[in-house]
Design an enzyme around this catalytic site. Structure first.
Site, short mmCIF file in Angstrom:
data_model
loop_
_atom_site.label_atom_id
_atom_site.label_comp_id
_atom_site.label_asym_id
_atom_site.label_seq_id
_atom_site.Cartn_x
_atom_site.Cartn_y
_atom_site.Cartn_z
N GLY A 75 12.88 -33.69 20.78
CA GLY A 75 12.99 -35.02 20.19
C GLY A 75 12.41 -35.16 18.79
N ASN A 89 14.07 -34.88 16.02
CA ASN A 89 15.02 -35.73 15.26
C ASN A 89 14.89 -37.19 15.67
OD1 ASN A 89 17.01 -34.25 13.35
ND2 ASN A 89 16.82 -32.88 15.11
N MET A 125 22.01 -31.82 25.48
CA MET A 125 22.63 -30.57 25.91
C MET A 125 23.75 -30.75 26.94
SD MET A 125 20.99 -28.61 23.97
CE MET A 125 21.24 -26.94 24.52
N LYS A 126 24.40 -31.90 26.89
CA LYS A 126 25.51 -32.14 27.82
C LYS A 126 26.76 -32.48 27.01
CE LYS A 126 24.10 -31.61 31.88
NZ LYS A 126 24.83 -30.84 32.87
N ILE A 127 27.89 -32.12 27.56
CA ILE A 127 29.15 -32.48 26.92
C ILE A 127 29.48 -33.93 27.25
CG2 ILE A 127 31.62 -31.95 26.84
CD1 ILE A 127 30.27 -29.49 25.98
N HIS A 148 24.24 -30.64 14.44
CA HIS A 148 24.41 -29.26 14.93
C HIS A 148 23.77 -28.29 13.94
CE1 HIS A 148 26.24 -26.08 17.26
NE2 HIS A 148 26.54 -25.50 16.10
N ASN A 201 26.81 -36.38 16.09
CA ASN A 201 25.98 -35.28 16.62
C ASN A 201 25.41 -34.49 15.45
OD1 ASN A 201 24.96 -33.31 18.51
ND2 ASN A 201 26.68 -32.00 17.96
#
Ligand code: GRF
Length: 187
Positions: free
Chosen positions: A14, A16, A88-90, A107, A105
């Site tokens: 966390g 960010n 970490m989930k789609i 990345h 998002n």
């Protein structure tokens, strides 16, 4: 126009989230963080939500209709923007359609290069000259939505997974707020 009611999704550290909470205290920053959602009840990042009195919800993503639960909480808090920050989930295509608002998002690579997991390891293995981070809109394909902002730096011979992560995350703390400002600069 008021601030954009925002939910941050996290799974881990966390940092960010912490950074966005700090930025959102600025009167001119376009978003207010109204909710934090996690799939991991042990996520360290929840500390920042608690410390700042931001409501948070832990969702058990093993249950069948977990996205309905997420949707319920987003509605309840009138959320207009979702920021995925180490989640970490789609997110399913159906969910994106139902939510119908902006989802972004962050990345840790220069997309479209190195989508998916274990980015630092793969970047080093591939002998890349440069790396960086990207903020993009989320669509139904993994790490493939329209790019909002990207920042890069040169990789040194002495870099390893830890130093790359460190350098990338320092850039993330700049690029995530900048991307949000870019998205909302016209309101
Ligand atoms: C960030 O490096 C981000 O690029 C990736 O997950 C990491 C989350 O870090 N998607 P933190 O939880 O914000 O510290």
């Amino acid at each position: 126009m008021g601030k954009v009611k925002t939910c941050i999704f996290i799974s881990g550290n966390g940092s960010n989230l912490k950074n966005l909470i700090l930025k959102s205290r600025d009167y001119n920053f376009p978003i207010r963080i109204k909710l934090v959602i996690t799939n991991n009840r042990d996520a360290y990042g929840l500390y920042h939500a608690k410390k700042n009195a931001i409501p948070f919800v832990c969702i058990d993503t093993k249950t069948r209709y977990f996205e309905n639960q997420i949707f319920y909480h987003l509605k309840k808090h009138n959320i207009s923007l979702i920021c995925l920050a180490g989640y970490m989930k789609i997110i399913s295509k159906e969910f994106l359609k139902k939510f119908g608002k902006k989802v972004i998002n962050i990345h840790p690579s220069l997309l479209p290069k190195f989508k998916g997991l274990n980015t630092y390891k793969r970047i080093l293995k591939n002998n890349e000259k440069k790396t960086g981070c990207t903020v993009h809109f989320v669509n139904e394909k993994l790490d493939a939505g329209k790019i909002v902002a990207q920042k890069s730096f040169y990789i040194l011979k002495s870099d390893n997974v830890n130093t790359l992560k460190d350098k990338t995350q320092k850039l993330e703390y700049k690029i995530f707020p900048e991307a949000i400002i870019k998205i909302y600069r016209n309101i």
